[in-house]
Design a protein around this motif. Structure first.
Motif, short mmCIF file in Angstrom:
data_model
loop_
_atom_site.label_atom_id
_atom_site.label_comp_id
_atom_site.label_asym_id
_atom_site.label_seq_id
_atom_site.Cartn_x
_atom_site.Cartn_y
_atom_site.Cartn_z
N GLN A 1 41.61 22.64 69.50
CA GLN A 1 40.91 23.55 70.29
C GLN A 1 41.57 24.84 70.38
N SER A 2 41.25 25.86 69.87
CA SER A 2 41.93 27.21 69.92
C SER A 2 41.39 27.94 70.83
N TYR A 3 42.26 28.64 71.78
CA TYR A 3 41.73 29.63 72.70
C TYR A 3 42.40 31.09 72.30
N PRO A 4 41.69 32.04 72.28
CA PRO A 4 41.98 33.35 72.00
C PRO A 4 42.70 33.93 73.23
N VAL A 5 43.70 34.68 72.98
CA VAL A 5 44.62 35.58 74.31
C VAL A 5 44.27 36.85 74.12
N TYR A 6 43.55 37.28 75.03
CA TYR A 6 43.47 38.87 75.10
C TYR A 6 44.19 39.81 75.52
N GLY A 7 44.75 40.67 74.95
CA GLY A 7 45.79 41.62 75.58
C GLY A 7 45.23 42.97 75.94
N ARG A 8 45.76 43.55 76.89
CA ARG A 8 45.57 45.09 76.96
C ARG A 8 46.57 45.62 77.52
N ILE A 9 46.96 46.97 77.07
CA ILE A 9 48.01 47.87 77.62
C ILE A 9 47.02 49.03 78.04
N PRO A 10 47.00 49.35 79.47
CA PRO A 10 46.52 50.32 80.00
C PRO A 10 46.97 51.71 79.23
N ALA A 11 45.92 52.59 79.19
CA ALA A 11 46.23 54.18 78.63
C ALA A 11 47.13 54.85 79.33
#
Length: 151
Positions: A122-132
């Motif tokens: 089973q694969s799980y995406p890891v979503y990343g975000r750096i605020p602007a």
């Protein structure tokens, strides 16, 4: 421009004598960050769970992420020497559910598998975000997140 990378380290915690599981991770690489951009910088990585079994059984597991070097989930911080850059990792593409260990308002991935002979992946995406618009010094920033698989 700054180069940014979140490395995912791996830990296994087994409560099952019947299962042999492993995890692997693809780092979340943000590439170059422009502090003048008015939009956040998004990226994605991946965590994969692989389990094999000799017999059929019902198995539940969780995948949890640590705080990294910041010691907090809100926000996590990449570092370059004494400089820091805020970011976070999420379970969902909308980046609403902070991926953590269930504490401090975070969520974690969980799954229950009815297994036959052989096992599953089973694969799980890891979503990343750096605020602007973070005013940071030019450098290479990174953080190490521990991924824990409990089964």
């Amino acid at each position: 421009m700054k180069k940014l990378l979140v490395v995912l380290a791996l830990v296994l915690s087994s409560q099952s004598a019947w299962a042999a599981c492993s995890i692997s991770a693809q780092p979340t690489s943000f590439g170059n960050y422009n502090p003048l951009s008015i939009t956040p910088l998004d990226a994605a990585g991946q965590v994969a769970v692989n389990c094999s079994f000799l017999v059929s059984l019902l198995t539940t597991y969780t995948v949890k992420l640590s705080t990294g070097s910041s010691g907090t989930y809100s926000p996590r911080q990449m570092q370059s020497g004494a400089n820091t850059l805020s970011y976070n990792l999420y379970l969902d593409a909308l980046r609403l559910l902070t991926w953590g260990n269930g504490s401090a308002g975070t969520s974690f991935a969980t799954n229950t598998q009815l297994i036959g002979i052989g096992g599953f992946s089973q694969s799980y995406p890891v979503y990343g975000r750096i605020p602007a618009q973070q005013n940071i010094a030019p450098a290479t920033y990174s953080d190490t997140i521990t991924v824990t698989l409990d089964y």
